[in-house]
Write an enzyme that holds these catalytic residues in place. Structure first.
Site, PDB file in Angstrom:
ATOM      1  N   LYS A  27     -17.270  -9.246   0.554  1.00 27.76           N
ATOM      2  CA  LYS A  27     -16.434  -8.995  -0.768  1.00 27.76           C
ATOM      3  C   LYS A  27     -14.937  -9.622  -0.423  1.00 27.76           C
ATOM      4  CE  LYS A  27     -14.292  -4.552  -1.488  1.00 27.76           C
ATOM      5  NZ  LYS A  27     -12.982  -4.842  -1.879  1.00 27.76           N
ATOM      6  N   ASN A  28     -14.287  -9.159   0.536  1.00 29.85           N
ATOM      7  CA  ASN A  28     -12.810  -9.595   0.709  1.00 29.85           C
ATOM      8  C   ASN A  28     -12.462 -10.929   1.007  1.00 29.85           C
ATOM      9  OD1 ASN A  28     -12.267  -6.859  -0.144  1.00 29.85           O
ATOM     10  ND2 ASN A  28     -11.740  -6.108   2.026  1.00 29.85           N
ATOM     11  N   ARG A  97      -7.678  -4.152  -6.933  1.00 30.20           N
ATOM     12  CA  ARG A  97      -6.351  -4.645  -6.115  1.00 30.20           C
ATOM     13  C   ARG A  97      -6.581  -6.276  -5.896  1.00 30.20           C
ATOM     14  NH1 ARG A  97      -1.460  -3.336  -4.141  1.00 30.20           N
ATOM     15  NH2 ARG A  97      -0.832  -4.505  -2.197  1.00 30.20           N
ATOM     16  N   CYS A 121      -8.658   1.225  -4.913  1.00 27.03           N
ATOM     17  CA  CYS A 121      -8.652   2.544  -4.381  1.00 27.03           C
ATOM     18  C   CYS A 121      -7.485   3.229  -4.376  1.00 27.03           C
ATOM     19  CB  CYS A 121      -9.505   2.345  -2.930  1.00 27.03           C
ATOM     20  SG  CYS A 121     -11.048   1.772  -3.552  1.00 27.03           S
ATOM     21  N   ARG A 126      -0.173   1.576  -2.641  1.00 24.56           N
ATOM     22  CA  ARG A 126      -0.427   0.102  -2.798  1.00 24.56           C
ATOM     23  C   ARG A 126       0.733  -0.768  -3.380  1.00 24.56           C
ATOM     24  NH1 ARG A 126      -6.031  -0.039  -2.555  1.00 24.56           N
ATOM     25  NH2 ARG A 126      -6.073  -2.171  -1.425  1.00 24.56           N
ATOM     26  N   PRO A 127       1.973  -0.813  -2.961  1.00 21.55           N
ATOM     27  CA  PRO A 127       3.070  -1.588  -3.171  1.00 21.55           C
ATOM     28  C   PRO A 127       2.880  -3.232  -3.392  1.00 21.55           C
ATOM     29  CG  PRO A 127       3.400  -0.561  -1.116  1.00 21.55           C
ATOM     30  CD  PRO A 127       2.537  -0.116  -1.494  1.00 21.55           C
ATOM     31  N   ILE A 128       3.761  -3.756  -3.932  1.00 21.06           N
ATOM     32  CA  ILE A 128       3.730  -5.392  -3.729  1.00 21.06           C
ATOM     33  C   ILE A 128       4.870  -5.866  -3.547  1.00 21.06           C
ATOM     34  CG2 ILE A 128       1.669  -5.397  -5.455  1.00 21.06           C
ATOM     35  CD1 ILE A 128       3.614  -6.669  -7.721  1.00 21.06           C
ATOM     36  N   ASP A 129       5.742  -4.918  -2.892  1.00 12.89           N
ATOM     37  CA  ASP A 129       7.112  -5.646  -2.502  1.00 12.89           C
ATOM     38  C   ASP A 129       7.034  -6.674  -1.396  1.00 12.89           C
ATOM     39  OD1 ASP A 129       6.049  -3.500  -0.803  1.00 12.89           O
ATOM     40  OD2 ASP A 129       7.921  -3.608   0.345  1.00 12.89           O
ATOM     41  N   LEU A 130       6.149  -6.766  -0.519  1.00 10.81           N
ATOM     42  CA  LEU A 130       5.963  -7.774   0.380  1.00 10.81           C
ATOM     43  C   LEU A 130       5.626  -9.314  -0.263  1.00 10.81           C
ATOM     44  CD1 LEU A 130       4.053  -6.063   3.445  1.00 10.81           C
ATOM     45  CD2 LEU A 130       6.599  -6.397   3.349  1.00 10.81           C
ATOM     46  N   ASP A 309     -10.854  -0.174   6.866  1.00 13.17           N
ATOM     47  CA  ASP A 309     -12.014   0.056   6.040  1.00 13.17           C
ATOM     48  C   ASP A 309     -13.366   0.866   6.391  1.00 13.17           C
ATOM     49  OD1 ASP A 309     -11.512  -3.150   4.224  1.00 13.17           O
ATOM     50  OD2 ASP A 309     -10.261  -1.039   4.452  1.00 13.17           O
ATOM     51  N   ARG A 402     -18.364  -1.015  -6.142  1.00 13.07           N
ATOM     52  CA  ARG A 402     -17.417  -2.032  -6.116  1.00 13.07           C
ATOM     53  C   ARG A 402     -17.604  -3.255  -4.852  1.00 13.07           C
ATOM     54  NH1 ARG A 402     -11.654  -0.220  -6.032  1.00 13.07           N
ATOM     55  NH2 ARG A 402     -11.645  -2.471  -5.502  1.00 13.07           N
TER      56      ARG A 402
HETATM   57  C1  EPZ Z   1      -6.909  -5.846   1.749  1.00 11.14           C
HETATM   58  O1  EPZ Z   1      -6.021  -4.988   1.040  1.00 11.14           O
HETATM   59  C2  EPZ Z   1      -8.359  -5.258   1.676  1.00 11.14           C
HETATM   60  N1  EPZ Z   1      -8.777  -5.601   0.168  1.00 11.14           N
HETATM   61  C3  EPZ Z   1      -8.510  -3.946   1.977  1.00 11.14           C
HETATM   62  O2  EPZ Z   1      -9.828  -3.519   1.819  1.00 11.14           O
HETATM   63  C4  EPZ Z   1      -8.012  -3.322   3.469  1.00 11.14           C
HETATM   64  O3  EPZ Z   1      -8.169  -2.190   3.733  1.00 11.14           O
HETATM   65  C5  EPZ Z   1      -6.565  -4.038   3.592  1.00 11.14           C
HETATM   66  O4  EPZ Z   1      -6.607  -5.348   3.247  1.00 11.14           O
HETATM   67  C6  EPZ Z   1      -6.215  -3.854   5.107  1.00 11.14           C
HETATM   68  O5  EPZ Z   1      -7.064  -4.592   5.842  1.00 11.14           O
HETATM   69  C7  EPZ Z   1      -8.945  -6.937  -0.184  1.00 11.14           C
HETATM   70  O6  EPZ Z   1      -8.837  -7.729   0.616  1.00 11.14           O
HETATM   71  C8  EPZ Z   1      -9.366  -6.881  -1.455  1.00 11.14           C
HETATM   72  P1  EPZ Z   1      -2.566  -4.930   2.707  1.00 11.14           P
HETATM   73  P2  EPZ Z   1      -4.465  -5.271   0.650  1.00 11.14           P
HETATM   74  O7  EPZ Z   1      -1.675  -5.797   1.708  1.00 11.14           O
HETATM   75  O8  EPZ Z   1      -4.333  -6.677   0.871  1.00 11.14           O
HETATM   76  C9  EPZ Z   1       1.228  -1.914   2.853  1.00 11.14           C
HETATM   77  C10 EPZ Z   1     -11.733  -2.503   1.079  1.00 11.14           C
HETATM   78  O9  EPZ Z   1     -12.272  -1.162   1.282  1.00 11.14           O
HETATM   79  N2  EPZ Z   1       1.716  -3.146   1.790  1.00 11.14           N
HETATM   80  O10 EPZ Z   1      -3.054  -5.557   4.027  1.00 11.14           O
HETATM   81  O11 EPZ Z   1      -4.168  -4.304  -0.566  1.00 11.14           O
HETATM   82  C11 EPZ Z   1       0.141  -1.363   2.123  1.00 11.14           C
HETATM   83  O12 EPZ Z   1       0.384  -0.316   1.277  1.00 11.14           O
HETATM   84  C12 EPZ Z   1     -10.440  -2.686   0.811  1.00 11.14           C
HETATM   85  O13 EPZ Z   1     -12.361  -3.321   1.040  1.00 11.14           O
HETATM   86  C13 EPZ Z   1       3.249  -2.989   1.320  1.00 11.14           C
HETATM   87  O14 EPZ Z   1       3.807  -1.927   1.693  1.00 11.14           O
HETATM   88  O15 EPZ Z   1      -3.954  -4.473   1.882  1.00 11.14           O
HETATM   89  C14 EPZ Z   1      -0.806  -1.085   3.254  1.00 11.14           C
HETATM   90  O16 EPZ Z   1      -0.104   0.236   3.747  1.00 11.14           O
HETATM   91  C15 EPZ Z   1      -9.381  -1.264   0.711  1.00 11.14           C
HETATM   92  N3  EPZ Z   1       3.458  -3.666   0.551  1.00 11.14           N
HETATM   93  C16 EPZ Z   1      -0.435  -2.149   4.077  1.00 11.14           C
HETATM   94  O17 EPZ Z   1       0.536  -2.871   3.705  1.00 11.14           O
HETATM   95  C17 EPZ Z   1       2.947  -4.958   0.113  1.00 11.14           C
HETATM   96  O18 EPZ Z   1       3.604  -5.696  -0.728  1.00 11.14           O
HETATM   97  C18 EPZ Z   1      -1.687  -3.149   4.434  1.00 11.14           C
HETATM   98  O19 EPZ Z   1      -1.946  -3.459   2.895  1.00 11.14           O
HETATM   99  C19 EPZ Z   1       1.659  -5.032   0.473  1.00 11.14           C
HETATM  100  C20 EPZ Z   1       1.171  -4.249   1.514  1.00 11.14           C
END
Ligand code: EPZ
Length: 428
Positions: A27-28, A97, A121, A126-130, A309, A402
């Site tokens: 999926k990812n 997401r 989920c 789930r911020p998008i600041d990065l 996950d 999903r």
């Molecule tokens: C991806 O989510 C996956 N989803 C998630 O899988 C997975 O758990 C996650 O990566 C971590 O491996 C998809 O690929 C669709 P991140 P993503 O940005 O990209 C923080 C599943 O069950 N963060 O790597 O949203 C965030 O809050 C799903 O298949 C910021 O602070 O995850 C988290 O604590 C769930 N600011 C950490 O980083 C940002 O701008 C990792 O998040 C972005 C993220």
């Protein structure tokens, strides 16, 4: 088969899993690849696409952008030659997401994009600041408005970007945007997940020049254009991990084809150390368990550490181990949502804080009516139902749908007593 929003799963515990499971495509990996397909005017064919709700929703989002999406058996043909809009549909983007991945692709195509806050989920805020900070580093102008953010990339320039967290989504957005940004862009501390590497391989097959995916630095050399291709994404390491854990839980014996053995090294090490027998033959994983399970402490982290996950999915296994275990969830801040429902089934999980769960062993789960709270938590409930005494009824199964291509078929084909109860409602 259509999914209905109010479907339920009914499981009668006690059956051991035996047989062979052919893994589904990830999926990812599929979702960012679907998003990146809009970066070319050529036709992209993505093969072996799983029948899951997130793919259905991404198809709706792409169609709203003007992408011609046609299904050919288990392939998707995506023709973005005529897309003209750079605005992601607000309601649809709240369904998951992965809608955020379109940001990099739209900016690459149109040099501007408008997105609202993505869904996903509720495992954290789930911020998008990065994503925003990285794009600003590439001189993208970001204007916040009442419904989300407008991005203007017309004067973007390549740069060096250091991610303070190796975010999967942020890495995927920067890569997509930088692919057609003249010059050299470097990402330090990028996400190294296999799905990020697969997206980079997909883009390179379309003519991009991305070096270092899966390492501590990714370098992207901008190219003028990308061409359409046929591509088969990698298999799903989390689905394979789910089947491995389900087999261990039920004292079964299962062979998993395309089991993502290399990508699942951390899980395989843990399962072997607590009493499972695991044989690997290339990407075929043979897993079984006869004796009792030992307890173990688990810490989740960024790839290649133990994946967040799989955390909710391994909880039921720790509940029946001989002794107490500690689980530290260091990636998300709210990912023990399912503990309450597991406790209602007889588990004994207590949270010492938002990131730490203490799991008492030797619990005897009992069938209950429970609710899925998120995608992987829902899968954890299904696995608990496989060994619970009596019948377990799980509602809000749409979370599980999903990411799992009909989880009831996956498990019943291995001997589980599980069926979907469709509530009379329009299909999704
Ligand atoms: C991806 O989510 C996956 N989803 C998630 O899988 C997975 O758990 C996650 O990566 C971590 O491996 C998809 O690929 C669709 P991140 P993503 O940005 O990209 C923080 C599943 O069950 N963060 O790597 O949203 C965030 O809050 C799903 O298949 C910021 O602070 O995850 C988290 O604590 C769930 N600011 C950490 O980083 C940002 O701008 C990792 O998040 C972005 C993220």
């Amino acid at each position: 088969m259509n999914y209905c929003f109010n479907d339920k799963l009914e499981i009668v515990g006690g059956n051991r899993l035996f047989g062979t499971f052919k893994n589904q495509t990830s999926k990812n990996a599929v979702l960012p690849i679907m998003s990146a397909s809009i970066m070319t005017e050529g036709v992209v064919e993505i093969r072996q696409v799983p029948d899951i709700l997130d793919v259905k929703n991404m198809k709706k989002i792409l169609r709203k952008l003007g992408v011609k999406v046609t299904k050919k058996k288990d392939s998707l043909l995506l023709d973005s030659s005529k897309i003209s809009r750079f605005q992601v549909d607000e309601n649809l983007s709240k369904t998951m997401r992965s809608s955020i991945f379109l940001l990099g692709a739209l900016l690459s195509r149109f040099k501007e994009a408008h997105i609202t806050f993505p869904g996903g989920c509720k495992i954290g805020n789930r911020p998008i600041d990065l994503h925003i900070d990285a794009l600003k580093k590439l001189n993208v102008k970001v204007i916040e408005d009442e419904s989300g953010f407008f991005f203007d990339g017309r004067s973007a320039k390549p740069n060096k970007i250091k991610l303070k967290i190796p975010s999967v989504g942020a890495t995927e957005n920067i890569v997509q945007f930088a692919v057609k940004l003249k010059g050299k862009t470097e990402i330090f501390n990028p996400a190294r997940e296999p799905e990020v590497v697969d997206l980079c391989n997909f883009l390179n097959s379309m003519g991009a020049k991305i070096v270092g995916a899966g390492t501590k630095k990714i370098t992207i050399y901008g190219v003028d254009s990308l061409f359409g291709i046929q591509y088969t994404p990698i298999k799903d390491r989390i689905v394979s991990g789910t089947i491995m854990i389900a087999t261990a839980l039920t004292k079964g014996k299962v062979t998993i084809i395309d089991g993502c053995a290399k990508e699942n090294e951390s899980l395989i090490k843990i399962l072997s150390s607590i009493g499972c027998k695991i044989d690997l033959e290339n990407d075929i994983i043979k897993v079984s368990r006869e004796g009792e399970l030992k307890n173990i402490n688990i810490v989740t982290g960024y790839f290649p550490k133990f994946p967040t996950d799989l955390q909710s999915i391994i909880l039921p296994l720790l509940c029946v181990a001989e002794g107490n275990s500690k689980v530290q969830e260091l990636v998300f801040e709210n990912r023990f949502l399912i503990a309450k429902e597991l406790n209602r089934m007889g588990a004994n999980i207590s949270l010492s804080n938002a990131h730490t769960a203490l799991v008492r062993g030797l619990s005897a789960p009992r069938g209950r009516t429970v609710k899925a709270t998120d995608l992987r938590g829902g899968a954890g409930l299904v696995l608990a139902g496989l060994i619970a005494k009596g019948k377990t009824i799980i509602s809000d199964v749409h979370f599980i749908d999903r990411g799992y291509d009909h989880i009831e078929h996956m498990l019943s084909s291995l001997g589980a007593n599980i069926r979907r109860v469709c509530q009379k409602q329009k299909s999704r």
